[in-house]
Enzyme design. Structure first.
Site, mmCIF file in Angstrom:
data_model
loop_
_atom_site.group_PDB
_atom_site.id
_atom_site.type_symbol
_atom_site.label_atom_id
_atom_site.label_comp_id
_atom_site.label_asym_id
_atom_site.label_seq_id
_atom_site.Cartn_x
_atom_site.Cartn_y
_atom_site.Cartn_z
ATOM 1 N N ASP A 238 4.434 -5.803 2.052
ATOM 2 C CA ASP A 238 3.651 -5.988 3.370
ATOM 3 C C ASP A 238 4.509 -6.187 4.814
ATOM 4 O O ASP A 238 5.217 -5.408 5.247
ATOM 5 C CB ASP A 238 4.115 -7.858 3.406
ATOM 6 C CG ASP A 238 3.391 -8.467 3.945
ATOM 7 O OD1 ASP A 238 1.854 -8.301 4.025
ATOM 8 O OD2 ASP A 238 3.356 -10.037 3.609
ATOM 9 N N HIS B 27 -0.700 1.069 7.850
ATOM 10 C CA HIS B 27 -1.232 1.487 6.019
ATOM 11 C C HIS B 27 -0.520 2.634 5.907
ATOM 12 O O HIS B 27 0.204 3.782 4.976
ATOM 13 C CB HIS B 27 -2.895 1.269 6.018
ATOM 14 C CG HIS B 27 -3.276 -0.148 5.543
ATOM 15 N ND1 HIS B 27 -2.467 -1.228 5.372
ATOM 16 C CD2 HIS B 27 -4.057 -0.766 5.915
ATOM 17 C CE1 HIS B 27 -2.561 -2.440 5.227
ATOM 18 N NE2 HIS B 27 -4.214 -2.079 5.952
ATOM 19 N N LEU C 178 11.465 9.185 -13.485
ATOM 20 C CA LEU C 178 11.328 8.254 -12.484
ATOM 21 C C LEU C 178 9.271 7.852 -13.059
ATOM 22 O O LEU C 178 9.096 8.661 -13.073
ATOM 23 C CB LEU C 178 11.354 7.909 -11.097
ATOM 24 C CG LEU C 178 10.781 6.802 -10.538
ATOM 25 C CD1 LEU C 178 11.266 5.414 -10.480
ATOM 26 C CD2 LEU C 178 10.717 6.878 -8.362
HETATM 27 C C1 FPP Z 1 -0.073 -5.455 2.910
HETATM 28 O O1 FPP Z 1 0.137 -5.334 4.219
HETATM 29 C C2 FPP Z 1 -0.242 -3.913 2.500
HETATM 30 C C3 FPP Z 1 -0.946 -4.057 1.626
HETATM 31 C C4 FPP Z 1 -2.815 -4.789 1.416
HETATM 32 C C5 FPP Z 1 -1.301 -2.264 1.071
HETATM 33 C C6 FPP Z 1 -0.458 -1.656 0.611
HETATM 34 C C7 FPP Z 1 -0.930 -0.376 1.132
HETATM 35 C C8 FPP Z 1 0.090 0.912 1.247
HETATM 36 C C9 FPP Z 1 1.574 1.090 1.980
HETATM 37 C C10 FPP Z 1 -0.558 2.126 0.809
HETATM 38 C C11 FPP Z 1 -0.789 2.670 0.268
HETATM 39 C C12 FPP Z 1 0.820 3.262 -1.123
HETATM 40 C C13 FPP Z 1 0.818 3.985 -1.658
HETATM 41 C C14 FPP Z 1 1.299 3.725 -2.168
HETATM 42 C C15 FPP Z 1 -0.377 5.556 -1.742
HETATM 43 P P1 FPP Z 1 -1.076 -5.861 5.240
HETATM 44 O O2 FPP Z 1 -2.184 -5.358 5.301
HETATM 45 O O3 FPP Z 1 -1.604 -7.616 5.160
HETATM 46 O O4 FPP Z 1 -0.205 -6.519 6.854
HETATM 47 P P2 FPP Z 1 -0.195 -7.808 7.635
HETATM 48 O O5 FPP Z 1 -0.056 -8.713 6.804
HETATM 49 O O6 FPP Z 1 0.913 -7.460 8.508
HETATM 50 O O7 FPP Z 1 -1.689 -7.757 8.221
#
Ligand code: FPP
Length: 227
Positions: A12, A29, A123
């Site tokens: 997050d 991201h 893994l």
């Molecule tokens: C939450 O942060 C994150 C997500 C919903 C997406 C996570 C995806 C990735 C890290 C990229 C893809 C991953 C892999 C393993 C290929 P948020 O966007 O809710 O952040 P915020 O709360 O600060 O807005």
């Protein structure tokens, strides 16, 4: 040090990381995918057998379509670019969620990479995509009803989850300072140790990972018993 067999992570804070820098959310991201890759290496180095990453939840469809497309493309390009090296390093990829509802290109690559890495044993990296804990439980209940084979108990219920052979997570980490599960592994996480890091996911470092492991090492897991 006591090492968890399975770590699951709610990555997050990508959006906040980008906003703080005046960037588009997407760049958070992108940096997040890079950090996820580093963490997979850290898990491998520690002999951790399973790493589950919450990449897209059933609730994330509420985001703008451009962000959704970006996340799917990022996941696809990450998987494509990392496949040869990960395979060499013994990383098996698996997917958790309503995979059939993903765009065909991504869904097909998920199937391909699962087959390609099936024999890898060092893994297992599980990417939760279109995943929701409640959806998983509802899907399990519907499978049970369709099977029409009598009642289930807690042990046999597990067989109807998306990945029944995967052990429950020992440790769930969430970054960004938020302290909730947000529909992540709600059945499997019933007895997981929780660790909340006050760092945005793109800033999560090797030291932060070690701190989470140290914290896990100090926990006494009693599963409701007296020890
Ligand atoms: C939450 O942060 C994150 C997500 C919903 C997406 C996570 C995806 C990735 C890290 C990229 C893809 C991953 C892999 C393993 C290929 P948020 O966007 O809710 O952040 P915020 O709360 O600060 O807005």
């Amino acid at each position: 040090m006591k090492i968890p067999q399975h770590i699951a992570i709610i990555m997050d804070g990508n959006g906040r990381w980008a906003k703080k820098r005046g960037f588009q959310r997407q760049s958070g991201h992108a940096r997040g995918a890079y950090v996820a890759d580093n963490v997979a290496h850290m898990c491998s180095d520690h002999g951790i057998k399973y790493l589950t990453l919450y990449a897209f939840s059933t609730e994330n469809w509420k985001r703008p379509q451009t962000e959704i497309n970006f996340l799917f493309n990022l996941t696809l390009s990450y998987l494509k670019s990392r496949l040869p090296e990960m395979k060499k390093e013994g990383v098996r990829f698996r997917f958790l969620g309503r995979i059939n509802d993903l765009p065909p290109k991504l869904r097909e690559f998920c199937d391909f990479i699962e087959t390609e890495t099936f024999d890898c044993e060092k893994l297992t990296v599980i990417i939760a995509l279109n995943y929701g804990g409640r959806a998983e439980i509802v899907d399990a209940v519907n499978k049970i009803i369709e099977k029409n084979d009598g009642r289930v108990d807690e042990k046999s219920f597990k067989d109807f989850l998306y990945l029944p052979d995967v052990p429950y997570p020992d440790l769930i980490i969430r970054t960004s300072g938020e302290e909730r599960l947000s529909n992540f592994l709600i059945w499997q996480g019933a007895y997981s140790e929780l660790y909340f890091a006050d760092k945005l996911w793109p800033d999560f470092t090797h030291e932060d990972f070690e701190l989470a492991l140290k914290s896990f090492d100090k926990r006494q897991r009693k599963y409701g018993a007296v020890i």
